[in-house]
Design a protein around this motif. Structure first.
Motif, PDB file in Angstrom:
ATOM      1  N   GLY A   1       6.280 -78.501  13.682  1.00 46.10           N
ATOM      2  CA  GLY A   1       7.255 -77.412  14.134  1.00 46.10           C
ATOM      3  C   GLY A   1       8.560 -77.885  13.328  1.00 46.10           C
ATOM      4  O   GLY A   1       9.109 -79.002  14.003  1.00 46.10           O
ATOM      5  N   VAL A   2       9.217 -77.185  12.573  1.00 44.61           N
ATOM      6  CA  VAL A   2      10.447 -77.386  11.811  1.00 44.61           C
ATOM      7  C   VAL A   2      11.476 -76.550  12.235  1.00 44.61           C
ATOM      8  O   VAL A   2      11.310 -75.055  12.081  1.00 44.61           O
ATOM      9  CB  VAL A   2      10.298 -77.646  10.320  1.00 44.61           C
ATOM     10  CG1 VAL A   2      11.546 -77.958   9.642  1.00 44.61           C
ATOM     11  CG2 VAL A   2       9.089 -78.633  10.112  1.00 44.61           C
ATOM     12  N   LEU A   3      12.378 -76.946  13.184  1.00 42.57           N
ATOM     13  CA  LEU A   3      13.429 -76.064  13.571  1.00 42.57           C
ATOM     14  C   LEU A   3      14.912 -76.216  12.747  1.00 42.57           C
ATOM     15  O   LEU A   3      15.202 -77.496  12.522  1.00 42.57           O
ATOM     16  CB  LEU A   3      13.743 -76.278  14.848  1.00 42.57           C
ATOM     17  CG  LEU A   3      14.950 -75.235  15.561  1.00 42.57           C
ATOM     18  CD1 LEU A   3      14.543 -73.611  15.372  1.00 42.57           C
ATOM     19  CD2 LEU A   3      14.997 -75.764  17.010  1.00 42.57           C
ATOM     20  N   THR A   4      15.437 -75.479  12.224  1.00 41.69           N
ATOM     21  CA  THR A   4      16.614 -75.302  11.480  1.00 41.69           C
ATOM     22  C   THR A   4      17.820 -74.299  12.404  1.00 41.69           C
ATOM     23  O   THR A   4      17.458 -73.037  12.403  1.00 41.69           O
ATOM     24  CB  THR A   4      16.671 -75.074  10.232  1.00 41.69           C
ATOM     25  OG1 THR A   4      15.719 -75.858   9.403  1.00 41.69           O
ATOM     26  CG2 THR A   4      17.751 -74.933   9.321  1.00 41.69           C
TER      27      THR A   4
ATOM     28  N   ALA B   1      18.971 -69.268  13.595  1.00 38.08           N
ATOM     29  CA  ALA B   1      17.933 -70.193  13.511  1.00 38.08           C
ATOM     30  C   ALA B   1      16.685 -69.584  12.593  1.00 38.08           C
ATOM     31  O   ALA B   1      16.318 -68.605  12.487  1.00 38.08           O
ATOM     32  CB  ALA B   1      17.233 -70.659  14.920  1.00 38.08           C
ATOM     33  N   ILE B   2      15.921 -70.564  12.227  1.00 39.17           N
ATOM     34  CA  ILE B   2      14.634 -70.413  11.305  1.00 39.17           C
ATOM     35  C   ILE B   2      13.474 -71.495  11.848  1.00 39.17           C
ATOM     36  O   ILE B   2      14.031 -72.588  12.053  1.00 39.17           O
ATOM     37  CB  ILE B   2      14.911 -70.381   9.735  1.00 39.17           C
ATOM     38  CG1 ILE B   2      16.054 -69.733   9.310  1.00 39.17           C
ATOM     39  CG2 ILE B   2      13.492 -70.215   8.977  1.00 39.17           C
ATOM     40  CD1 ILE B   2      16.191 -69.922   7.718  1.00 39.17           C
ATOM     41  N   TYR B   3      12.477 -71.004  12.114  1.00 35.43           N
ATOM     42  CA  TYR B   3      11.235 -71.855  12.659  1.00 35.43           C
ATOM     43  C   TYR B   3      10.082 -71.798  11.725  1.00 35.43           C
ATOM     44  O   TYR B   3       9.845 -70.632  11.614  1.00 35.43           O
ATOM     45  CB  TYR B   3      11.286 -71.494  14.087  1.00 35.43           C
ATOM     46  CG  TYR B   3      10.223 -72.589  14.766  1.00 35.43           C
ATOM     47  CD1 TYR B   3      10.565 -73.773  14.874  1.00 35.43           C
ATOM     48  CD2 TYR B   3       9.128 -72.287  15.580  1.00 35.43           C
ATOM     49  CE1 TYR B   3       9.698 -74.804  15.351  1.00 35.43           C
ATOM     50  CE2 TYR B   3       8.003 -73.192  16.024  1.00 35.43           C
ATOM     51  CZ  TYR B   3       8.538 -74.300  16.067  1.00 35.43           C
ATOM     52  OH  TYR B   3       7.762 -75.318  16.646  1.00 35.43           O
ATOM     53  N   TYR B   4       9.698 -72.928  11.357  1.00 34.21           N
ATOM     54  CA  TYR B   4       8.480 -72.976  10.649  1.00 34.21           C
ATOM     55  C   TYR B   4       7.380 -73.803  11.479  1.00 34.21           C
ATOM     56  O   TYR B   4       7.680 -74.902  11.571  1.00 34.21           O
ATOM     57  CB  TYR B   4       8.644 -73.391   9.107  1.00 34.21           C
ATOM     58  CG  TYR B   4       9.607 -72.707   8.216  1.00 34.21           C
ATOM     59  CD1 TYR B   4       9.261 -71.598   8.092  1.00 34.21           C
ATOM     60  CD2 TYR B   4      10.998 -73.200   8.325  1.00 34.21           C
ATOM     61  CE1 TYR B   4      10.284 -70.546   7.289  1.00 34.21           C
ATOM     62  CE2 TYR B   4      11.958 -72.610   7.382  1.00 34.21           C
ATOM     63  CZ  TYR B   4      11.409 -71.268   6.909  1.00 34.21           C
ATOM     64  OH  TYR B   4      12.359 -70.577   6.176  1.00 34.21           O
ATOM     65  N   SER B   5       6.283 -73.210  11.709  1.00 37.34           N
ATOM     66  CA  SER B   5       5.166 -74.020  12.730  1.00 37.34           C
ATOM     67  C   SER B   5       4.106 -73.773  11.964  1.00 37.34           C
ATOM     68  O   SER B   5       3.593 -72.796  11.305  1.00 37.34           O
ATOM     69  CB  SER B   5       5.255 -73.305  13.831  1.00 37.34           C
ATOM     70  OG  SER B   5       4.597 -74.126  14.972  1.00 37.34           O
TER      71      SER B   5
ATOM     72  N   ALA C   1      21.776 -77.934  11.377  1.00 39.71           N
ATOM     73  CA  ALA C   1      21.248 -78.947  12.035  1.00 39.71           C
ATOM     74  C   ALA C   1      19.614 -78.780  11.896  1.00 39.71           C
ATOM     75  O   ALA C   1      19.195 -77.572  12.245  1.00 39.71           O
ATOM     76  CB  ALA C   1      21.697 -79.168  13.281  1.00 39.71           C
ATOM     77  N   THR C   2      18.830 -79.743  11.604  1.00 44.01           N
ATOM     78  CA  THR C   2      17.258 -79.539  11.458  1.00 44.01           C
ATOM     79  C   THR C   2      16.768 -80.833  12.047  1.00 44.01           C
ATOM     80  O   THR C   2      16.885 -82.090  11.969  1.00 44.01           O
ATOM     81  CB  THR C   2      16.843 -79.240  10.056  1.00 44.01           C
ATOM     82  OG1 THR C   2      15.571 -78.809  10.111  1.00 44.01           O
ATOM     83  CG2 THR C   2      17.208 -80.335   9.222  1.00 44.01           C
ATOM     84  N   THR C   3      15.324 -80.541  12.632  1.00 42.35           N
ATOM     85  CA  THR C   3      14.475 -81.297  12.956  1.00 42.35           C
ATOM     86  C   THR C   3      13.060 -80.873  13.139  1.00 42.35           C
ATOM     87  O   THR C   3      12.922 -79.911  12.871  1.00 42.35           O
ATOM     88  CB  THR C   3      14.903 -82.072  14.394  1.00 42.35           C
ATOM     89  OG1 THR C   3      14.410 -83.414  14.810  1.00 42.35           O
ATOM     90  CG2 THR C   3      14.792 -80.952  15.647  1.00 42.35           C
ATOM     91  N   LEU C   4      12.133 -81.885  13.415  1.00 41.96           N
ATOM     92  CA  LEU C   4      10.737 -81.500  13.598  1.00 41.96           C
ATOM     93  C   LEU C   4      10.040 -81.983  14.747  1.00 41.96           C
ATOM     94  O   LEU C   4      10.479 -83.081  15.326  1.00 41.96           O
ATOM     95  CB  LEU C   4      10.087 -81.771  12.203  1.00 41.96           C
ATOM     96  CG  LEU C   4       9.716 -82.974  11.768  1.00 41.96           C
ATOM     97  CD1 LEU C   4       8.597 -83.897  12.600  1.00 41.96           C
ATOM     98  CD2 LEU C   4       9.547 -83.282  10.435  1.00 41.96           C
TER      99      LEU C   4
END
Length: 372
Positions: A366-369, A315-319, A187-190
């Motif tokens: 910020g993109v959280l998966t 989880a992986i977080y790209y900010s 599940a992913t969102t930004l």
């Protein structure tokens, strides 16, 4: 059974940092077969040695990752210090596929991986990009379309040193990463950092990244009207707070891509932004707003938690580099908010020079998966 585990360490030399991460991963998930590794750019010359050590010490042969000016870990951000953030997972056999650098076209990528992602109906990927490659925005869109009209997440390498990425081995120059089959649920969102204000405006005349007119009026005049007299008198200050939001056509959530203002021409009344534009696109100005950015992040986390069927496993977080300490302060607030919502969830990631979500390159997001 735990299927993900993460570790983090800061140390003066890469060997000490990676050894500390390995020690933290002593209880490795059974069947662990894929690792994610992110290093601050102080370690970019050592990334090949770090990956080799992780492979030998953990028995996990396949790794993906990148370097960043800052990196993300459980409840912690690391900047200005040599540091590592690592996560390993146990995925079903043949449920993922690493791919090396895509720098120009997709012919080699499709030849090497097309049969696999077609047979698996793979539609999700974690990717890292080299910001020096000017084709990158188009490559992201084309790669997502090629992989069964899929969904990509990731970020562009940020560094003051080498632009190194990991996809099996150390690489650079384009897009690299890993594709996942549907048997790996995610599940992913930004979340956005910049809040639009004023009215939307149609770009009526432009060339490359230079906007001549908005709604038929000189672009700079429209900009001045929107930001008001005080900021109009100090364009350097305005550029620190104001950006351009390009509305995404057809989005039912009023999604937008934030791009920096990069120049003005007071004589010709022109405005330049950090993106090539076309007549007919809709632009709205936006402001960087830490309070609203944190509010939007909490909303994102709450809504994401509500729509997943069970607690996530990793989880992986790209900010964006413009977020983190530069927006929320020095106390790792951005990562702590994720920790508050999801607890001691294994997590890794980095602060990017541009964030990837679905088939587009974003900024100030910020993109959280979540792996479910």
């Amino acid at each position: 059974m735990d299927v993900f585990a993460s570790a983090q360490a800061a140390a003066d030399n890469w060997l000490q940092a990676v050894a500390e991460c390995v020690a933290q991963l002593s209880s490795l998930p059974r069947g662990a077969n894929l690792g994610f590794v992110y290093a601050t750019d102080a370690f970019s010359p050592d990334l090949r040695s770090i990956v080799r050590y992780l492979k030998d010490a953990l028995g996990v042969d396949l790794w993906v990752g990148s370097v960043g000016v800052g990196i993300c870990a459980v409840g912690r951000e690391y900047y200005e210090t040599p540091a590592l953030s690592v996560m390993v997972g146990a995925f079903p056999p043949n449920s993922f596929r690493l791919f090396n650098t895509v720098s120009e076209g997709l012919d080699r990528f499709i030849a090497e991986h097309g049969a696999w992602f077609a047979a698996k109906q793979a539609r999700f990927g974690v990717v890292h990009g080299d910001p020096r490659n000017r084709r990158l925005p188009q490559l992201i869109t084309r790669l997502a379309a090629a992989v069964n009209d899929g969904f990509l997440v990731g970020g562009l390498t940020s560094t003051r040193s080498l632009y190194t990425q990991v996809s099996g081995e150390v690489t650079e120059g384009g897009l690299s990463g890993v594709l996942f089959a549907p048997e790996v649920p995610v599940a992913t969102t930004l979340t956005q950092s910049c809040a639009p204000f004023g009215a939307p405006h149609e770009i009526t005349q432009c060339q490359d990244n230079i906007i001549m007119t908005l709604d038929g009026r000189p672009a700079l005049d429209v900009f001045y009207d929107e930001i008001g007299d005080i900021l109009s008198r100090d364009l350097n200050k305005a550029a620190r707070y104001i950006a351009a939001a390009l509305l995404v056509p057809g989005s039912d959530t009023r999604d937008y891509l934030v791009r920096n203002l990069v120049g003005v021409d007071p004589r010709a009344r022109l405005l330049a932004i950090g993106e090539t534009v076309q007549p007919g696109q809709v632009l709205q100005f936006c402001r960087r707003d830490p309070a609203n950015a944190m509010k939007d992040m909490r909303r994102m986390l709450r809504e994401l938690k509500e729509r997943i069927p069970h607690p996530p496993r990793g989880a992986i977080y790209y900010s964006c580099l413009g977020r983190g300490r530069y927006m929320f302060g020095e106390n790792s607030e951005e990562l702590k908010v994720i920790q508050q919502e999801f607890g001691e969830l294994p997590l890794t990631g980095f602060f990017c020079n541009g964030e990837i979500s679905h088939n587009r390159l974003y900024g100030y997001t910020g993109v959280l998966t979540l792996f479910l």
